[in-house]
Design a protein around this motif. Structure first.
Motif, PDB file in Angstrom:
ATOM      1  N   PRO A 163       0.816  -1.217   0.000  1.00  0.00           N
ATOM      2  CA  PRO A 163       0.000   0.000   0.000  1.00  0.00           C
ATOM      3  C   PRO A 163       0.852   1.270   0.000  1.00  0.00           C
ATOM      4  O   PRO A 163       1.808   1.390   0.760  1.00  0.00           O
ATOM      5  N   GLY A 164       0.493   2.199  -0.873  1.00  0.00           N
ATOM      6  CA  GLY A 164       1.209   3.465  -0.966  1.00  0.00           C
ATOM      7  C   GLY A 164       2.429   3.422  -1.857  1.00  0.00           C
ATOM      8  O   GLY A 164       2.996   4.476  -2.183  1.00  0.00           O
ATOM      9  N   CYS A 244      -7.529   1.780  -3.604  1.00  0.00           N
ATOM     10  CA  CYS A 244      -6.323   2.479  -3.154  1.00  0.00           C
ATOM     11  C   CYS A 244      -6.321   3.973  -3.454  1.00  0.00           C
ATOM     12  O   CYS A 244      -5.531   4.717  -2.873  1.00  0.00           O
ATOM     13  N   VAL A 245      -7.206   4.450  -4.340  1.00  0.00           N
ATOM     14  CA  VAL A 245      -7.275   5.879  -4.644  1.00  0.00           C
ATOM     15  C   VAL A 245      -8.434   6.532  -3.885  1.00  0.00           C
ATOM     16  O   VAL A 245      -8.258   7.501  -3.153  1.00  0.00           O
ATOM     17  N   LYS A 246      -9.626   5.963  -4.042  1.00  0.00           N
ATOM     18  CA  LYS A 246     -10.804   6.576  -3.438  1.00  0.00           C
ATOM     19  C   LYS A 246     -11.073   6.083  -2.014  1.00  0.00           C
ATOM     20  O   LYS A 246     -11.903   6.659  -1.316  1.00  0.00           O
ATOM     21  N   HIS A 247     -10.385   5.028  -1.616  1.00  0.00           N
ATOM     22  CA  HIS A 247     -10.578   4.433  -0.291  1.00  0.00           C
ATOM     23  C   HIS A 247     -12.050   4.084  -0.036  1.00  0.00           C
ATOM     24  O   HIS A 247     -12.576   4.313   1.058  1.00  0.00           O
ATOM     25  N   GLU A 248     -12.664   3.521  -1.057  1.00  0.00           N
ATOM     26  CA  GLU A 248     -14.017   2.988  -0.930  1.00  0.00           C
ATOM     27  C   GLU A 248     -13.890   1.475  -0.783  1.00  0.00           C
ATOM     28  O   GLU A 248     -13.654   0.766  -1.753  1.00  0.00           O
ATOM     29  N   PHE A 249     -14.031   1.004   0.412  1.00  0.00           N
ATOM     30  CA  PHE A 249     -13.766  -0.416   0.697  1.00  0.00           C
ATOM     31  C   PHE A 249     -15.063  -1.217   0.615  1.00  0.00           C
ATOM     32  O   PHE A 249     -15.667  -1.586   1.624  1.00  0.00           O
TER      33      PHE A 249
END
Length: 343
Positions: A163-164, A244-249
Motif C-alpha cells: 500500500p502506498g 487504493c485511490v478513493k478508499h471505498e472499501f
C-alpha cells in the motif's frame, strides 16, 4: 546451541544475515487459506523462523487434498480434522520456537479486520477472487503489505502489493471475473505448480519482513508447457481505483452489493452458509441429539457432520458456518438449512 544456530545456513545468505534473521524472529505473518498454497507457505515461513504465524482456514482435510497439500496425512482425513488443527501439529513439530496461531474460520467482512490486522504481512493461500478483494481492502485500509498467488492446472501466478508504493490488486483486476472460472476441481492441478507458486509467495513475504526490495512484476508460469511471463506492474496504478485511490472499501461494507451470506464454492459442488448475525456458538451435543433421528451424525471437537441422505452432507462449525456438500444451488441450500437449522 543457540536459537540462531538452527538458521545458520539462512544467515549465510547475505541479504538476510544475522540482522535479517532477528527481524524474522520478531515478525508476524498471517496466511489466509491452508490448502496447497498455504501448506507450502507456512512450511517455509515456520522453517525460516518467522516468530508468529497465524493460519486461517474454514475447511477440513479430505483424501483428495493429499495429492498436493503437503502438511496433511491420511489419518488427518480419516479423522475429519480441520486443516489448521492438522497444520499446527505438523508446523510445531518442525519448529517449536515459532508461535503458530490456528484459526478455524471463514474470512469475511465481519472478521477480516480483526483477523488480519496487527501483522507485518498477509499472504494469500486462497482459491477464490472474493477473498482476495477482501484482503486487498484490509491491506490498503491498514497499510499492510500482502502477497497474492494462485495456481490451477499446470499454471500459476503471483505478485506483491505494498500500500502506498505499488498498484493494488484491484488496480490490476478492477472487476470480479464473471462465472465460476477454472478451478482445481474442474480442470485439476499439478502438485509441483502449487509448490512453486507457494515458494515464490514465501520468498516475497520474507523480503517484506527483512525490508528487502520485492518483485515489481506479476509473474506467470506454466510448468507443463515450459512457458513463463513477467509483467512489470509498477506503473499499473489505476487513477480511479475505488480501493487504493478513493478508499471505498466495498468488500468491508456491510451494505455493499458485493456481500453474500450464501456462497457456492466454485467447482466443489458445495454451498457455504455464513449467518453473519449469529453471535452464539453451535452446541454440537444438542445439535447432534436433535439431528440423530434424521440421518447419520458424526461429531468431533471441531465440527459436526450430518448426512440426511446419500447425496447431501452438512458440516457444521462452532461459529455457525455450515458447508452443504452435494449441491451448488443456493435455493436448495437454503431449503436444507431451514429444514435442519431453522431460518
Amino acid at each position: 546451541m543457540t536459537e540462531l544456530d538452527r538458521y545458520s545456513r539462512q544467515m549465510l545468505f547475505k541479504p538476510i544475515g544475522k540482522e535479517g534473521q532477528e527481524q524474522l524472529i520478531n515478525s508476524r505473518a498471517v496466511i489466509v487459506g491452508m490448502g496447497a498454497l498455504g501448506s507450502v507457505i507456512s512450511n517455509h515461513l515456520v522453517r525460516a523462523g518467522v516468530g508468529y504465524v497465524r493460519i486461517i482456514d474454514r475447511d477440513i482435510v479430505e483424501l483428495s487434498n493429499l495429492q498436493r497439500q503437503i502438511l496433511y496425512t491420511e489419518e488427518d482425513a480419516a479423522n475429519n480434522l480441520p486443516k489448521v488443527v492438522a497444520a499446527e501439529k505438523r508446523l510445531k513439530g518442525i519448529n517449536s520456537t515459532v508461535t503458530v496461531d490456528p484459526i478455524i474460520s471463514d474470512l469475511n467482512l465481519e472478521n477480516a479486520e480483526d483477523l488480519l490486522t496487527g501483522f507485518d504481512v498477509i499472504i494469500d493461500g486462497t482459491d477464490n477472487f472474493m477473498t482476495r478483494y477482501l484482503i486487498n481492502d484490509v491491506a490498503i485500509k491498514h497499510g499492510i503489505p500482502w502477497v497474492y498467488g494462485g495456481a490451477v492446472s499446470s499454471r500459476g501466478m503471483f505478485a506483491t502489493f505494498i500500500p502506498g508504493k505499488t498498484p493494488c490488486y484491484r488496480c490490476l483486476f478492477p472487476v470480479i471475473p464473471a462465472g465460476l472460472g477454472e478451478t482445481c476441481d474442474t480442470i485439476g492441478v499439478l502438485s509441483p505448480i502449487t509448490d512453486i507458486i507457494g515458494s515464490f509467495e514465501a520468498v516475497e513475504a520474507l523480503k517484506i519482513l527483512v525490508g528487502a526490495k520485492t518483485n515489481p512484476n506479476l509473474d506467470q508460469l506454466d510448468i507443463w508447457y515450459n512457458s513463463s511471463l513477467q509483467m512489470d506492474i509498477s506503473e499499473g496504478h489505476n487513477p480511479n481505483c475505488p480501493a487504493c485511490v478513493k478508499h471505498e472499501f466495498e468488500f468491508l461494507d456491510r451494505s455493499s452489493h458485493q456481500q453474500i451470506a450464501y456462497t457456492s464454492l466454485c467447482g466443489r459442488n458445495t454451498v457455504q452458509i455464513n449467518p453473519r448475525n449469529n453471535k452464539q456458538e453451535i452446541d454440537f451435543a444438542k445439535t447432534a441429539e436433535r439431528l440423530k433421528n434424521s440421518g447419520k451424525v458424526q461429531i468431533n471437537p471441531y465440527m459436526l457432520r450430518f448426512s440426511p441422505n446419500e447425496e447431501i452432507t452438512m458440516v457444521f462449525f462452532k461459529d455457525g458456518r455450515v458447508l452443504i456438500h452435494g449441491l451448488n444451488d443456493l435455493v436448495q441450500a437454503k431449503t436444507y438449512y431451514s429444514k435442519y437449522m431453522g431460518t
